[in-house]
Write an enzyme that holds these catalytic residues in place. Structure first.
Site, PDB file in Angstrom:
ATOM      1  N   GLY A   1      -0.222   2.668   7.443  1.00  0.00           N
ATOM      2  CA  GLY A   1      -0.214   1.874   8.672  1.00  0.00           C
ATOM      3  C   GLY A   1       0.408   0.505   8.546  1.00  0.00           C
ATOM      4  O   GLY A   1       0.170  -0.348   9.400  1.00  0.00           O
ATOM      5  N   LYS A   2       1.239   0.297   7.525  1.00  0.00           N
ATOM      6  CA  LYS A   2       1.838  -1.027   7.340  1.00  0.00           C
ATOM      7  C   LYS A   2       2.774  -1.353   8.500  1.00  0.00           C
ATOM      8  O   LYS A   2       2.683  -2.416   9.094  1.00  0.00           O
ATOM      9  CB  LYS A   2       2.605  -1.073   6.010  1.00  0.00           C
ATOM     10  N   THR A   3       3.652  -0.396   8.797  1.00  0.00           N
ATOM     11  CA  THR A   3       4.610  -0.646   9.870  1.00  0.00           C
ATOM     12  C   THR A   3       3.905  -0.782  11.204  1.00  0.00           C
ATOM     13  O   THR A   3       4.205  -1.682  11.988  1.00  0.00           O
ATOM     14  CB  THR A   3       5.621   0.514   9.956  1.00  0.00           C
TER      15      THR A   3
ATOM     16  N   SER B   1      -3.728   1.787 -19.012  1.00  0.00           N
ATOM     17  CA  SER B   1      -5.002   2.218 -18.441  1.00  0.00           C
ATOM     18  C   SER B   1      -5.426   3.626 -18.833  1.00  0.00           C
ATOM     19  O   SER B   1      -6.525   4.060 -18.501  1.00  0.00           O
ATOM     20  CB  SER B   1      -4.970   2.086 -16.919  1.00  0.00           C
TER      21      SER B   1
ATOM     22  N   LYS C   1      -7.336   4.491  -7.275  1.00  0.00           N
ATOM     23  CA  LYS C   1      -7.691   5.521  -8.247  1.00  0.00           C
ATOM     24  C   LYS C   1      -8.959   6.252  -7.820  1.00  0.00           C
ATOM     25  O   LYS C   1      -9.034   7.485  -7.900  1.00  0.00           O
ATOM     26  CB  LYS C   1      -7.883   4.884  -9.632  1.00  0.00           C
TER      27      LYS C   1
ATOM     28  N   GLY D   1       0.810  -1.204   0.000  1.00  0.00           N
ATOM     29  CA  GLY D   1       0.000   0.000   0.000  1.00  0.00           C
ATOM     30  C   GLY D   1       0.843   1.252   0.000  1.00  0.00           C
ATOM     31  O   GLY D   1       2.053   1.183   0.211  1.00  0.00           O
ATOM     32  N   PRO D   2       0.197   2.384  -0.214  1.00  0.00           N
ATOM     33  CA  PRO D   2       0.923   3.652  -0.250  1.00  0.00           C
ATOM     34  C   PRO D   2       1.547   3.972   1.112  1.00  0.00           C
ATOM     35  O   PRO D   2       1.163   3.379   2.120  1.00  0.00           O
ATOM     36  CB  PRO D   2      -0.148   4.682  -0.589  1.00  0.00           C
ATOM     37  N   PRO D   3       2.471   4.910   1.151  1.00  0.00           N
ATOM     38  CA  PRO D   3       3.108   5.244   2.421  1.00  0.00           C
ATOM     39  C   PRO D   3       2.099   5.823   3.421  1.00  0.00           C
ATOM     40  O   PRO D   3       1.126   6.457   3.022  1.00  0.00           O
ATOM     41  CB  PRO D   3       4.129   6.325   2.054  1.00  0.00           C
ATOM     42  N   GLY D   4       2.357   5.565   4.669  1.00  0.00           N
ATOM     43  CA  GLY D   4       1.528   6.159   5.718  1.00  0.00           C
ATOM     44  C   GLY D   4       0.175   5.515   5.904  1.00  0.00           C
ATOM     45  O   GLY D   4      -0.706   6.085   6.528  1.00  0.00           O
TER      46      GLY D   4
HETATM   47  P1  ADP Z   1       3.621   2.832   6.465  1.00  0.00           P
HETATM   48  O1  ADP Z   1       4.477   1.833   7.131  1.00  0.00           O
HETATM   49  O2  ADP Z   1       2.472   2.211   5.727  1.00  0.00           O
HETATM   50  O3  ADP Z   1       4.342   3.800   5.603  1.00  0.00           O
HETATM   51  P2  ADP Z   1       3.118   3.709   9.131  1.00  0.00           P
HETATM   52  O4  ADP Z   1       2.745   2.398   9.702  1.00  0.00           O
HETATM   53  O5  ADP Z   1       4.470   4.229   9.438  1.00  0.00           O
HETATM   54  O6  ADP Z   1       2.913   3.691   7.578  1.00  0.00           O
HETATM   55  O7  ADP Z   1       2.022   4.758   9.552  1.00  0.00           O
HETATM   56  C1  ADP Z   1       2.244   6.136   9.655  1.00  0.00           C
HETATM   57  C2  ADP Z   1       1.498   6.684  10.816  1.00  0.00           C
HETATM   58  O8  ADP Z   1       0.112   6.633  10.576  1.00  0.00           O
HETATM   59  C3  ADP Z   1       1.732   5.924  12.092  1.00  0.00           C
HETATM   60  O9  ADP Z   1       1.889   6.824  13.124  1.00  0.00           O
HETATM   61  C4  ADP Z   1       0.469   5.120  12.273  1.00  0.00           C
HETATM   62  O10 ADP Z   1       0.193   4.876  13.609  1.00  0.00           O
HETATM   63  C5  ADP Z   1      -0.566   6.014  11.637  1.00  0.00           C
HETATM   64  N1  ADP Z   1      -1.680   5.249  11.085  1.00  0.00           N
HETATM   65  C6  ADP Z   1      -1.760   4.713   9.853  1.00  0.00           C
HETATM   66  N2  ADP Z   1      -2.940   4.078   9.693  1.00  0.00           N
HETATM   67  C7  ADP Z   1      -3.610   4.202  10.838  1.00  0.00           C
HETATM   68  C8  ADP Z   1      -4.909   3.771  11.291  1.00  0.00           C
HETATM   69  N3  ADP Z   1      -5.730   3.062  10.521  1.00  0.00           N
HETATM   70  N4  ADP Z   1      -5.260   4.069  12.532  1.00  0.00           N
HETATM   71  C9  ADP Z   1      -4.445   4.792  13.313  1.00  0.00           C
HETATM   72  N5  ADP Z   1      -3.252   5.247  12.959  1.00  0.00           N
HETATM   73  C10 ADP Z   1      -2.819   4.969  11.725  1.00  0.00           C
END
Ligand code: ADP
Length: 943
Positions: free
Chosen positions: A482-484, A832, A875, A477-480
């Site tokens: 919540g993957k990590t 596409s 998209k 998925g895109p950055p941010g």
């Molecule tokens: P990724 O690894 O996908 O780039 P991160 O896991 O680092 O993203 O997430 C970035 C921030 O967003 C973190 O502080 C995370 O806790 C928060 N975050 C992302 N998705 C959610 C969610 N569904 N609920 C609460 N916080 C989220």
């Protein structure tokens, strides 16, 4: 005048040379010996014969020495050994003018014509002085180096003689010395023998002496330096040994008297002057003791223990302080700090308690809900995953309840009495109960497989027997999004340590696998480092950005190394180049993350279970911001919710105008900036007024009345520009315009983020060519050409041309079409954009415009069919963020919208699913905007 005479000549074998003044002894065979005796007997005076060195087995030198036969000794008895011994004394040089009559053999007596060179006058003073100097120097150094006293005396004596000898006896002296030095090379001796003139002889002798002296000097120097370094090492070794012994004694003394050991960790310094900096030796000893204890704790007979013991022994032999010592110690530190699954210390470390808990899944669900908002499907999938992990672990444990498997007792024919087997290994963690069980249920312990001489059954050592091979999760998925943090939640739910390894930009295999120990500054790879940091054999390791790992190159293949790590079939014996002992990774739970699936190699994908995270809607973002991001930022900046309140419109404004992303990372950053701004305001206010408790903050009116500094909790929308600067995304929205030849397509970027992409076309005077720009890949270029062909073939039907045979790019005016996709530096590819490009061409050629609130995606075929495309959710969410209200999508993608797009978004947008290009045109331009001549059937059959 030289005298020529026929002489009996003895050929001397290589490397023998008889110089005048010298004496030699030779062994001759019977024939030569008896002839020589005959000659001696026949001669009236003392017999003089010639000698000549054989330079090769068949040739002789041109110069030799006339020699007096001092003695010939017959063999003692007529036994089998018929060897005659002859002693010769060199008298003077002789020259053999004809040496070509050979072949000659060594140790033969032949007759040769010989010439005595004429007597030479006294040598010149120019050659005498250097001769004397060189000879004295050489003799002095020989005397110095001589090990026997008698030899030393001889050298000293000759050295005196050189000083005293008269000038005309100097050449004779040269012969004496050259003959006396046995280190002179054969070729040099032969050359010296050929020097008949006294000057020539002295010059050559001088050269020889100088050469010899320098050789001796160099040899001496080398020997000396070797000696020095050896003695230094030995000295250091002994001193260190002594030091260690003294240290041991002191420690013993202190321990027995109960006094604290000076410098021992935790002990108070005994006097004011001692400091921790003086503790070198002690801490060194402590470190070594620690390493030793760790080695002892390693499982018996394990590979790692064998390696550690081997290296430990090597370490003991090497003086500490040497480079090698440091290298081995460093290695041992690494080797012993890895949490080896087989080690007793970790055998029961696995958090099975947590898994055994009946409420495990409910707790895990709670944990996931606590950490993340929404993501319902993903949470469900993760719970399934955790359930599988739990089941497998419990099942494995049922099968192998302890390190040593318990099996029903069936006495073999020659069974030992129970308990007689001394080789039984103590069961780690097995308590009295377990022992009772053995008695009661007539079970015996089977020796540990590693201790068995016979091939062990296919069960891995100790803890590894309980290995859980859950699927490997891949969050895409895109950055941010919540993957990590999902990975962290899983680790928390399982109560295991969490480690993250970033693979982005890893080009070198050694970063994963470590460098071999032969490298300077070598060390283990990231996997081993993560394991060490985790301190347990079963951590959750997040492999971040696996899509950005380098492919095979001259630094090795990092992707292949990663495969080995992830493959459950291989990773029980992962090989780190530095550690060089197979490491069992089967306990580790690996989770991968990636932004897109495209650059991940197929074998890697094959090992992973994909979990898609596609970004959040504004609604979800608001929830996340309220519930998670704002409280997190407040806490990080030392404030509480009482200090700052962001109004909902303000939050929404941040989300829509300051960020444009699928995830929430920029949103979190922007909220952080607002909170920091407020933190500074609060600090200033509190300094100025002395109010430190926010609860006692007077209302705004009261503050204003006091005419001092003011502090407002509430952050409103209109203040954001002051705090965050001018909004980033305002302008683009304004610029989205309705224009001839301009259509908005939908894209997914390399980061996995969806968005809209304007497709610009313009007509320029030309020759009917299509020009495509904007860093386009092959596929997108082809679909551009395809789109134009479709438009050309339908130009008549769309009233672009008046005749079916006319080319719209040539009639009425010859033009070129230029198609451009902005952000020229970003690479774009894929099919596409097909329908969007077709619409752009139609708009350009007909003059009709596509409204700016419409965006589309879909592949187009030459027949005008619209094919499905990927990334629909990203998209659509991207289009929603850009406030597009009507989206045209391929008919085949209906299910994606239904399944993936949140209801809230669906409610705010109009979706048109299309099957053909005609439907696309109608949806894009509006019903009835474009005129059709009809009869498409004929067209299609013609195609
Ligand atoms: P990724 O690894 O996908 O780039 P991160 O896991 O680092 O993203 O997430 C970035 C921030 O967003 C973190 O502080 C995370 O806790 C928060 N975050 C992302 N998705 C959610 C969610 N569904 N609920 C609460 N916080 C989220």
């Amino acid at each position: 005048m030289s005298r020529s005479t026929l002489l009996p000549v003895l050929t001397l074998p290589n490397p023998l040379v008889l110089l005048p003044t010298a004496r030699i002894q030779l062994s001759l065979d019977e024939a030569v010996g008896t002839r020589l005796i005959e000659l001696v007997q026949r001669s009236e005076v003392q017999l003089v014969i010639g000698t000549v060195p054989c330079t090769s087995p068949t040739t002789i030198h041109q110069w030799g020495t006339a020699a007096r036969v001092v003695r010939v000794v017959r063999p003692i008895s007529r036994s089998s050994q018929r060897v005659y011994h002859v002693t010769l004394h060199g008298l003077s040089r002789i020259h053999y003018p004809d040496t070509s009559s050979g072949p000659f053999a060594p140790n033969e007596l032949i007759e040769l014509q010989a010439e005595y060179p004429p007597a030479d006058g006294p040598p010149s003073p120019e050659s005498i002085a250097p001769f004397r100097a060189a000879a004295s120097k050489l003799l002095d150094s020989l005397a110095q180096d001589a090990t026997q006293q008698s030899r030393r005396d001889v050298y000293v004596k000759i050295s005196h003689m050189i000083e005293e000898v008269s000038d005309d006896r100097a050449p004779w002296m040269a012969d004496v010395i050259v003959a006396g030095i046995n280190k002179i090379e054969y070729a040099d001796k032969l050359e010296y023998l050929s020097a008949a003139g006294s000057d020539d002889r002295l010059r050559r002798a001088t050269e020889l002496f100088v050469k010899q002296a320098s050789i001796t000097e160099v040899t001496k120097k080398i020997a000396q330096s070797i000696d020095e370094s050896l003695s230094k090492q030995q000295k250091e070794f002994f001193l260190r040994q002594q030091l260690a012994a003294i240290q041991r004694e002191l420690n013993n003394l202190n321990r027995s008297s109960g006094a604290p050991i000076v410098g021992a960790p935790g002990s108070a310094p005994s006097s004011g002057s001692s400091s921790e900096l003086d503790d070198n030796e002690q801490s060194e000893a402590d470190d070594m003791a620690e390493i030793r204890a760790k080695i002892e704790a390693m499982a018996k007979d394990s590979e790692e223990r064998k390696m550690a013991v081997r290296e430990w022994k090597r370490l003991q032999r090497i003086p500490s302080g040497s480079v090698e010592h440091g290298v081995i110690r460093n290695y041992l530190e690494w080797l012993t700090s890895i949490p080896w699954p087989s080690s007793a210390a970790y055998a029961n470390a696995a958090s099975t308690d947590k898994l055994k808990d009946r409420a495990f899944l409910a707790n895990a669900r709670k944990q996931l809900d606590e950490d993340h908002y929404g993501l319902e499907k993903i949470k469900k999938r993760l719970i399934e995953y955790l359930a599988v992990v739990r089941l497998k672990q419990l099942q494995a444990e049922r099968e192998a309840p302890a390190d040593t498997a318990l099996v029903p007792f069936t006495p073999p024919a020659n069974a030992e009495p129970e308990g007689g087997n001394k080789s039984h290994r103590r069961v780690e963690g097995a308590d009295a109960e377990a022992k009772d069980e053995v008695k009661d249920r007539r079970l015996v312990k089977v020796p540990h497989p590693a201790n068995q001489p016979t091939p062990a059954p296919k069960q891995k050592r100790g803890f590894a027997a309980k290995a859980v091979k859950g699927p490997i999760l891949l969050f895409v998925g895109p950055p941010g999004t919540g993957k990590t943090s999902l990975g962290q939640s899983i680790a928390r739910a399982l109560d295991r340590p969490f480690q993250r390894i970033s693979l982005g930009g890893v080009r070198d295999e050694a970063e994963i696998r470590g460098h071999r120990r032969t490298y300077v500054a070598s060390g283990p790879g990231s996997i081993v480092q993560a394991l060490r940091k985790a301190g347990r054999p079963d951590p959750v390791i997040l492999l971040d950005e696996v899509d950005k790992i380098g492919q095979s190159n001259f630094h090795g293949d990092p992707a292949a190394a990663l495969l080995e790590v992830l493959d459950p079939e291989q990773n029980h014996s992962f090989n780190d180049h530095y550690i060089n002992v197979p490491i069992d990774l089967s306990q580790v739970l690996f989770i991968c993350t990636s932004n897109s699936l495209e650059t991940i190699s197929a074998p890697l994908l094959d090992r992973c279970e994909i979990v898609q995270l596609s970004g959040y809607t504004y609604d979800e973002k608001m929830h996340i911001a309220n519930k998670f991001l704002l409280p997190k930022q407040l806490k990080a900046n030392g404030l509480t919710p009482d200090h700052v309140t962001l109004t909902q419109p303000a939050l929404m404004h941040i989300a829509t105008h300051y960020t444009r992303e699928a995830g929430v990372r920029s949103l979190e950053r922007a909220i952080g900036a607002v909170v920091r701004y407020k933190a500074v305001e609060w600090a200033e206010y509190s300094d100025a007024t002395g109010i430190t408790d926010v609860a006692s903050l007077p209302s705004l009116e009261v503050q204003e009345k006091s005419k001092g500094k003011t502090y407002k909790k509430l952050v409103e929308e209109h203040e954001l520009e002051k705090i965050l600067g001018i909004a980033r995304w305002d302008e683009e929205e304004l610029h989205r315009e309705e224009r001839r030849g301009l259509v908005y397509g939908l894209v997914v970027t390399g980061m996995g983020e969806g968005g809209i992409l304007p497709i610009e076309t313009t007509a320029v005077p030309g020759t009917g060519q299509l020009k495509l720009t904007g860093s386009l890949g092959e596929v997108i270029k082809e679909s551009g050409e395809l789109a134009l062909s479709w438009v050309k073939s339908h130009a008549y039907d769309l009233y672009i041309t008046k005749l079916r045979s006319q080319d719209p790019l040539k009639f009425p005016e010859p033009i070129d079409i230029h198609l451009h996709l902005p952000s020229g530096a970003v690479k774009k590819d894929g099919p596409s954009a097909g329908i969007a490009m077709t619409c752009a061409f139609v708009s350009l050629l007909t003059g009709a415009c596509v409204p700016a609130n419409v965006a589309m995606t879909g592949e187009v075929t030459l027949r005008g069919r619209v094919g499905p495309v990927g990334g629909i959710k990203e998209k659509v969410l991207g289009a929603h963020r850009a406030q597009v209200t009507k989206v045209i999508l391929p008919w085949a993608n209906r299910k994606d919208v239904e399944h993936d797009v949140p209801l809230a978004v669906r409610a705010e947008m109009q979706f048109v699913f299309v099957r053909t290009m005609e439907e696309v045109l109608e949806a894009a331009f509006g019903k009835g905007v474009l005129n059709w001549r009809g009869n498409m059937v004929v067209m299609e059959s013609r195609l």
